[in-house]
Design a protein around this motif. Structure first.
Motif, mmCIF file in Angstrom:
data_model
loop_
_atom_site.group_PDB
_atom_site.id
_atom_site.type_symbol
_atom_site.label_atom_id
_atom_site.label_comp_id
_atom_site.label_asym_id
_atom_site.label_seq_id
_atom_site.Cartn_x
_atom_site.Cartn_y
_atom_site.Cartn_z
ATOM 1 N N GLN A 13 0.822 -1.200 0.000
ATOM 2 C CA GLN A 13 0.000 0.000 0.000
ATOM 3 C C GLN A 13 0.856 1.251 0.000
ATOM 4 O O GLN A 13 0.546 2.235 -0.667
ATOM 5 N N TYR A 14 1.954 1.219 0.760
ATOM 6 C CA TYR A 14 2.837 2.390 0.824
ATOM 7 C C TYR A 14 3.489 2.642 -0.518
ATOM 8 O O TYR A 14 3.511 3.756 -1.026
ATOM 9 N N VAL A 15 4.006 1.609 -1.138
ATOM 10 C CA VAL A 15 4.695 1.766 -2.413
ATOM 11 C C VAL A 15 3.727 2.210 -3.501
ATOM 12 O O VAL A 15 4.042 3.043 -4.355
ATOM 13 N N SER A 16 2.517 1.655 -3.493
ATOM 14 C CA SER A 16 1.554 1.956 -4.546
ATOM 15 C C SER A 16 0.862 3.298 -4.353
ATOM 16 O O SER A 16 0.162 3.771 -5.232
ATOM 17 N N GLY A 17 1.062 3.908 -3.177
ATOM 18 C CA GLY A 17 0.422 5.195 -2.925
ATOM 19 C C GLY A 17 -0.996 5.077 -2.409
ATOM 20 O O GLY A 17 -1.653 6.070 -2.172
ATOM 21 N N ASN A 18 -1.509 3.867 -2.219
ATOM 22 C CA ASN A 18 -2.855 3.686 -1.698
ATOM 23 C C ASN A 18 -2.904 4.124 -0.249
ATOM 24 O O ASN A 18 -2.111 3.686 0.565
ATOM 25 N N LYS A 19 -3.847 4.988 0.090
ATOM 26 C CA LYS A 19 -3.917 5.545 1.435
ATOM 27 C C LYS A 19 -4.882 4.778 2.328
ATOM 28 O O LYS A 19 -5.272 5.260 3.379
ATOM 29 N N GLY A 20 -5.292 3.584 1.932
ATOM 30 C CA GLY A 20 -6.192 2.796 2.739
ATOM 31 C C GLY A 20 -7.641 3.127 2.439
ATOM 32 O O GLY A 20 -8.008 3.397 1.312
ATOM 33 N N ALA A 21 -8.483 3.101 3.471
ATOM 34 C CA ALA A 21 -9.906 3.359 3.294
ATOM 35 C C ALA A 21 -10.120 4.763 2.736
ATOM 36 O O ALA A 21 -9.352 5.675 3.026
ATOM 37 N N PRO A 22 -11.166 4.940 1.927
ATOM 38 C CA PRO A 22 -11.423 6.264 1.364
ATOM 39 C C PRO A 22 -11.643 7.284 2.479
ATOM 40 O O PRO A 22 -12.391 7.034 3.418
ATOM 41 N N HIS A 23 -10.996 8.402 2.380
ATOM 42 C CA HIS A 23 -11.143 9.433 3.394
ATOM 43 C C HIS A 23 -10.667 10.772 2.855
ATOM 44 O O HIS A 23 -9.973 10.842 1.846
ATOM 45 N N CYS A 24 -11.048 11.826 3.549
ATOM 46 C CA CYS A 24 -10.591 13.175 3.234
ATOM 47 C C CYS A 24 -10.029 13.794 4.510
ATOM 48 O O CYS A 24 -10.546 13.558 5.604
ATOM 49 N N THR A 25 -8.982 14.569 4.351
ATOM 50 C CA THR A 25 -8.358 15.237 5.486
ATOM 51 C C THR A 25 -8.139 16.697 5.161
ATOM 52 O O THR A 25 -7.654 17.036 4.083
ATOM 53 N N VAL A 26 -8.521 17.555 6.081
ATOM 54 C CA VAL A 26 -8.210 18.971 5.947
ATOM 55 C C VAL A 26 -7.260 19.329 7.087
ATOM 56 O O VAL A 26 -7.412 18.853 8.208
ATOM 57 N N ARG A 27 -6.253 20.124 6.765
ATOM 58 C CA ARG A 27 -5.258 20.481 7.774
ATOM 59 C C ARG A 27 -5.070 21.990 7.780
ATOM 60 O O ARG A 27 -5.370 22.683 6.816
ATOM 61 N N SER A 28 -4.543 22.494 8.876
ATOM 62 C CA SER A 28 -4.291 23.923 8.972
ATOM 63 C C SER A 28 -3.135 24.307 8.061
ATOM 64 O O SER A 28 -2.200 23.536 7.853
ATOM 65 N N ALA A 29 -3.210 25.500 7.503
ATOM 66 C CA ALA A 29 -2.152 25.977 6.613
ATOM 67 C C ALA A 29 -0.879 26.252 7.392
ATOM 68 O O ALA A 29 0.229 26.047 6.903
ATOM 69 N N ASP A 30 -1.008 26.734 8.602
ATOM 70 C CA ASP A 30 0.158 26.943 9.478
ATOM 71 C C ASP A 30 -0.235 26.472 10.861
ATOM 72 O O ASP A 30 -1.255 26.858 11.400
ATOM 73 N N GLY A 31 0.583 25.633 11.425
ATOM 74 C CA GLY A 31 0.235 24.980 12.675
ATOM 75 C C GLY A 31 0.156 25.937 13.848
ATOM 76 O O GLY A 31 0.776 26.996 13.882
ATOM 77 N N THR A 32 -0.661 25.573 14.839
ATOM 78 C CA THR A 32 -0.730 26.322 16.083
ATOM 79 C C THR A 32 0.333 25.788 17.029
ATOM 80 O O THR A 32 0.392 24.601 17.311
ATOM 81 N N ARG A 33 1.197 26.690 17.515
ATOM 82 C CA ARG A 33 2.299 26.285 18.390
ATOM 83 C C ARG A 33 3.145 25.193 17.746
ATOM 84 O O ARG A 33 3.593 24.250 18.399
ATOM 85 N N GLY A 34 3.293 25.306 16.436
ATOM 86 C CA GLY A 34 4.166 24.366 15.734
ATOM 87 C C GLY A 34 3.514 23.052 15.381
ATOM 88 O O GLY A 34 4.146 22.181 14.809
ATOM 89 N N GLU A 35 2.234 22.873 15.715
ATOM 90 C CA GLU A 35 1.562 21.606 15.424
ATOM 91 C C GLU A 35 0.374 21.844 14.498
ATOM 92 O O GLU A 35 -0.468 22.688 14.758
ATOM 93 N N ASP A 36 0.315 21.083 13.398
ATOM 94 C CA ASP A 36 -0.801 21.204 12.470
ATOM 95 C C ASP A 36 -2.069 20.634 13.089
ATOM 96 O O ASP A 36 -2.052 19.595 13.740
ATOM 97 N N ARG A 37 -3.173 21.319 12.860
ATOM 98 C CA ARG A 37 -4.471 20.798 13.259
ATOM 99 C C ARG A 37 -5.085 20.109 12.052
ATOM 100 O O ARG A 37 -5.003 20.609 10.927
#
Length: 310
Positions: A33-57
């Motif tokens: 799965q890692y080599v093929s780029g498959n990310k597992g179960a279908p899902h969507c993730t949204v992340r912060s553009a710049d992390g709070t206190r150095g950590e992405d939300r």
């Protein structure tokens, strides 16, 4: 003379061997799965553009939830509502339905916002249309004086008249994260990995254009392109230059482009989209976002290019 293993020892040995075999198989599967780029179960993730206190939300959801969130955002911006209004709408839908278009609820409540036909929100069929229900929410939010300056839970409650008004507040951080991505303010912060296993048939360019017009209005596509586009494998959505950029010698309205690009990524599973390109970034269903050289049209505008699965 060697001892004959007892049934209990044979059972323990079998369990150890079986467990080892499972671990080896799991390791091999994960490696593939890692080599093929498959990310597992279908899902969507949204992340912060710049992390709070150095950590992405981050916030994770299903493709169906992402598609509904994208529709809510698109309806809001098309009506000229600010990002704060989109955040309020998303927080409300997160609380009322977890961004699912429910065909049931308390008494006659339905849809993303659990609106009630008996309370004047529309017919059951209308409320089950995410574009309609989002539009109704924004119509009533716009009637709340100073809603953008009110605490989110107060603004939402004045629209919803909920029995649990404080419940909206807990969703504000996730809603704000989603709104920043879906309004285009935070580029490449939304990633979706749709399921190939449930895919049926190729993508339909006419359907993509229809859904774009439904969410963003008829002006999202020039009439000639919308009516006469012949490409069956892709849809191009022009992003016009802003007046200020035009005076400076060209350029585009990047936030609008990223809004359209993120909408396409969020709708990727439902519309069989496997590639989205804007500016110098490309999203694919296998790998997510990556950098790629931008392409510009002769008129000086860029396009959001939506490629369809075949």
């Amino acid at each position: 003379m060697p001892r004959t293993p007892t049934p209990a020892r044979r059972s323990r040995l079998f369990r150890v061997v079986a467990a080892f075999a499972v671990l080896v198989a799991l390791g091999g599967y994960l490696a593939v799965q890692y080599v093929s780029g498959n990310k597992g179960a279908p899902h969507c993730t949204v992340r912060s553009a710049d992390g709070t206190r150095g950590e992405d939300r981050t916030y994770e959801m299903t493709p169906d939830q992402a598609a509904n969130a994208a529709t809510i955002s698109a309806v809001g911006t098309t009506r000229g509502m600010p990002e704060r209004a989109v955040t309020i709408a998303l927080a409300t839908a997160l609380q009322e339905s977890a961004l699912r278009n429910l065909d049931h609820g308390d008494r006659d409540s339905l849809g993303l916002f659990q609106q009630r036909p008996s309370q004047g929100w529309g017919t059951a069929r209308q409320i089950m249309d995410p574009v309609y229900s989002a539009g109704m929410f924004y119509d009533r939010l716009a009637e709340v004086p100073g809603y953008s300056r009110l605490p989110l839970t107060v603004a939402a409650q004045r629209v919803q008249l909920s029995g649990f008004p404080q419940a909206y507040a807990k969703h504000e951080p996730d809603a704000a994260l989603l709104a920043a991505a879906l309004t285009g303010r935070a580029p490449t912060t939304l990633n979706c990995f749709p399921s190939a296993a449930t895919a049926t048939g190729p993508g339909d360019a006419a359907k993509v254009r229809s859904e774009l017009v439904s969410a963003f209005g008829k002006d999202v596509l020039p009439s000639a392109r919308a009516a006469g586009a012949s490409a069956a494998t892709s849809v191009s959505v022009p992003v016009p230059a802003t007046a200020a950029a035009a005076e400076a010698g060209g350029g585009t309205a990047p936030q609008r482009g990223w809004e359209l690009a993120h909408w396409a990524v969020a709708r990727a599973e439902a519309l069989r989209i496997d590639r989205v390109a804007f500016a110098d970034r490309v999203w694919t269903a296998d790998d997510g976002w990556r950098t790629e050289r931008a392409e510009r049209t002769e008129s000086g505008t860029t396009e959001v290019r939506i490629g369809l699965a075949q």
